[in-house]
Design a protein around this motif. Structure first.
Motif, mmCIF file in Angstrom:
data_model
loop_
_atom_site.group_PDB
_atom_site.id
_atom_site.type_symbol
_atom_site.label_atom_id
_atom_site.label_comp_id
_atom_site.label_asym_id
_atom_site.label_seq_id
_atom_site.Cartn_x
_atom_site.Cartn_y
_atom_site.Cartn_z
ATOM 1 N N MET A 145 0.856 -1.197 0.000
ATOM 2 C CA MET A 145 0.000 0.000 0.000
ATOM 3 C C MET A 145 0.891 1.246 0.000
ATOM 4 N N THR A 146 0.680 2.143 -0.970
ATOM 5 C CA THR A 146 1.509 3.336 -1.060
ATOM 6 C C THR A 146 1.005 4.397 -0.083
ATOM 7 N N GLU A 147 1.951 5.158 0.430
ATOM 8 C CA GLU A 147 1.594 6.222 1.376
ATOM 9 C C GLU A 147 0.843 7.329 0.647
ATOM 10 N N GLU A 148 -0.196 7.835 1.283
ATOM 11 C CA GLU A 148 -0.930 8.959 0.709
ATOM 12 C C GLU A 148 -0.013 10.175 0.643
ATOM 13 N N GLY A 149 -0.023 10.858 -0.488
ATOM 14 C CA GLY A 149 0.847 12.002 -0.665
ATOM 15 C C GLY A 149 0.203 13.291 -0.189
ATOM 16 N N ALA A 150 0.939 14.391 -0.326
ATOM 17 C CA ALA A 150 0.444 15.695 0.107
ATOM 18 C C ALA A 150 0.914 16.779 -0.851
ATOM 19 N N ILE A 151 0.087 17.815 -0.985
ATOM 20 C CA ILE A 151 0.441 19.015 -1.735
ATOM 21 C C ILE A 151 0.534 20.149 -0.723
ATOM 22 N N LEU A 152 1.700 20.781 -0.664
ATOM 23 C CA LEU A 152 1.921 21.865 0.289
ATOM 24 C C LEU A 152 2.224 23.156 -0.459
ATOM 25 N N PRO A 153 1.743 24.281 0.051
ATOM 26 C CA PRO A 153 2.127 25.566 -0.538
ATOM 27 C C PRO A 153 3.539 25.940 -0.097
ATOM 28 N N MET A 154 4.057 27.021 -0.658
ATOM 29 C CA MET A 154 5.349 27.549 -0.213
ATOM 30 C C MET A 154 5.073 28.759 0.669
ATOM 31 N N PHE A 155 5.462 28.646 1.934
ATOM 32 C CA PHE A 155 5.172 29.688 2.915
ATOM 33 C C PHE A 155 6.453 30.368 3.400
ATOM 34 N N TYR A 156 6.262 31.538 4.018
ATOM 35 C CA TYR A 156 7.340 32.257 4.699
ATOM 36 C C TYR A 156 7.406 31.788 6.145
ATOM 37 N N LEU A 157 8.549 31.266 6.579
ATOM 38 C CA LEU A 157 8.711 30.731 7.938
ATOM 39 C C LEU A 157 7.433 29.998 8.362
ATOM 40 N N PRO A 158 7.125 28.886 7.704
ATOM 41 C CA PRO A 158 5.802 28.253 7.833
ATOM 42 C C PRO A 158 5.422 27.910 9.270
ATOM 43 N N PRO A 159 4.122 27.795 9.518
ATOM 44 C CA PRO A 159 3.655 27.438 10.862
ATOM 45 C C PRO A 159 3.961 25.982 11.200
ATOM 46 N N VAL A 160 3.835 25.660 12.471
ATOM 47 C CA VAL A 160 4.175 24.326 12.967
ATOM 48 C C VAL A 160 3.384 23.249 12.236
ATOM 49 N N GLU A 161 2.103 23.499 11.991
ATOM 50 C CA GLU A 161 1.276 22.494 11.309
ATOM 51 C C GLU A 161 1.885 22.084 9.974
ATOM 52 N N TYR A 162 2.453 23.039 9.260
ATOM 53 C CA TYR A 162 3.073 22.768 7.961
ATOM 54 C C TYR A 162 4.146 21.693 8.090
ATOM 55 N N PHE A 163 4.968 21.812 9.132
ATOM 56 C CA PHE A 163 6.070 20.857 9.296
ATOM 57 C C PHE A 163 5.608 19.520 9.867
ATOM 58 N N ILE A 164 4.512 19.535 10.614
ATOM 59 C CA ILE A 164 3.930 18.263 11.048
ATOM 60 C C ILE A 164 3.458 17.479 9.820
ATOM 61 N N GLN A 165 2.805 18.173 8.895
ATOM 62 C CA GLN A 165 2.334 17.506 7.677
ATOM 63 C C GLN A 165 3.498 17.127 6.760
ATOM 64 N N LEU A 166 4.472 18.009 6.636
ATOM 65 C CA LEU A 166 5.625 17.709 5.796
ATOM 66 C C LEU A 166 6.383 16.496 6.331
ATOM 67 N N ASN A 167 6.569 16.449 7.640
ATOM 68 C CA ASN A 167 7.277 15.320 8.252
ATOM 69 C C ASN A 167 6.482 14.022 8.067
ATOM 70 N N LYS A 168 5.169 14.135 8.177
ATOM 71 C CA LYS A 168 4.299 12.966 8.007
ATOM 72 C C LYS A 168 4.383 12.417 6.579
ATOM 73 N N HIS A 169 4.483 13.315 5.603
ATOM 74 C CA HIS A 169 4.460 12.932 4.185
ATOM 75 C C HIS A 169 5.835 13.071 3.526
ATOM 76 N N LYS A 170 6.891 13.053 4.315
ATOM 77 C CA LYS A 170 8.211 13.456 3.795
ATOM 78 C C LYS A 170 8.718 12.612 2.627
ATOM 79 N N SER A 171 8.195 11.411 2.477
ATOM 80 C CA SER A 171 8.633 10.582 1.357
ATOM 81 C C SER A 171 7.731 10.735 0.128
ATOM 82 N N ASN A 172 6.678 11.550 0.251
ATOM 83 C CA ASN A 172 5.735 11.661 -0.860
ATOM 84 C C ASN A 172 4.950 12.971 -0.775
#
Length: 203
Positions: free
Chosen positions: A1-28
Motif C-alpha cells: 500500500m503506497t503512502e498517501e501524498g500531500a500538496i503543500l504551498p510555499m510559505f514564509y517561515l511556515p507554521p508548525v502544522e506545515y512541518f507536522i504535515q511535511l514530516n508525516k508525508h516526507k517521502s511523498n
C-alpha cells in the motif's frame, strides 16, 4: 500500500502544522509552484509570539502582484526596510529563549541579503529549516497547476491564518505563555527557538 501524498504551498517561515504535515508525508509530497499568488496568507506572512501576543511579520510584495500572478513570479518589495524590522522583531521576541543564539547565525543572512523573488526566498528558508529540524526530505515541485488532487491531501488552502482550522495541536513551552497562554500554530521558529533539537521529536 503506497503512502498517501500531500500538496503543500510555499510559505514564509511556515507554521508548525506545515512541518507536522511535511514530516508525516516526507517521502511523498509536492510543493506548489504554479498556483496564483494568494494575498493575506502564510505565503508572505509568519506569526510569532511577542510579549503582547501574536505578531504578524509580512514580507511586502512588489506592486503588480495581482490575483493572476503566479506565486513563483511574485517579487519582493524593498520600498521600506522590512528585513531590519523582521530581524529586530525576531531578536526582541526570542532573545531570551533557550535556543535563539543556537540558530541566530543561520537565519541572519535572510535579513541582510536581498532576494528578488518571494518564492526563492521562502524556498531557501525552507531548505534551512529542514536542515535545522533534521527532517530528511527532498523538495519536489509541481510542474503544472492542478485544481484538485483526489488522491492526495491538499493543504494549499487549509493552512490559512484567516480561516478556522480543525488542526488540533498539542502544547509545548512558549516563552510568553504566562501572559497569553499557549498560542497555536505559530511559525516553526517559535518551536525551534524554544525547543532546539527536540523540535523533531515534537513534530
Amino acid at each position: 500500500m503506497t503512502e498517501e501524498g500531500a500538496i503543500l504551498p510555499m510559505f514564509y517561515l511556515p507554521p508548525v502544522e506545515y512541518f507536522i504535515q511535511l514530516n508525516k508525508h516526507k517521502s511523498n509530497f509536492l510543493v506548489e509552484r504554479e498556483e496564483n499568488f494568494i494575498k493575506q496568507t502564510y505565503r508572505n506572512r509568519a506569526h510569532i509570539y511577542s510579549p503582547d501576543g501574536v505578531l504578524a511579520l509580512t514580507v511586502p510584495v512588489a506592486k503588480g502582484a495581482k490575483v493572476h500572478t503566479k506565486v513563483k513570479d511574485v517579487k519582493i518589495s524593498y520600498d521600506f526596510d522590512w528585513q531590519r524590522l523582521h530581524w529586530l522583531s525576531l531578536q526582541n521576541c526570542y532573545r531570551r529563549s533557550a535556543y535563539f543564539e543556537y540558530y541566530e547565525d543561520d537565519l541572519a543572512p535572510f535579513y541582510h541579503n536581498k532576494y528578488e523573488y518571494l518564492f526563492d526566498f521562502n524556498e531557501q528558508q525552507l531548505q534551512l529549516i529542514l536542515k535545522l529540524t533534521k527532517i530528511k526530505a527532498d523538495i519536489k515541485f509541481t510542474d503544472d497547476y492542478i485544481a484538485e488532487y483526489p488522491d492526495q491531501e491538499d493543504f494549499r488552502l487549509i493552512i490559512n491564518p484567516k480561516k478556522s482550522n480543525p488542526f488540533n495541536q498539542k502544547t509545548y513551552f512558549q516563552l510568553f505563555e504566562e501572559r497569553q497562554g499557549f498560542l497555536k500554530n505559530l511559525s516553526i521558529v517559535d518551536l525551534l527557538f524554544n525547543h532546539g533539537p527536540q523540535a523533531l521529536n515534537y513534530l
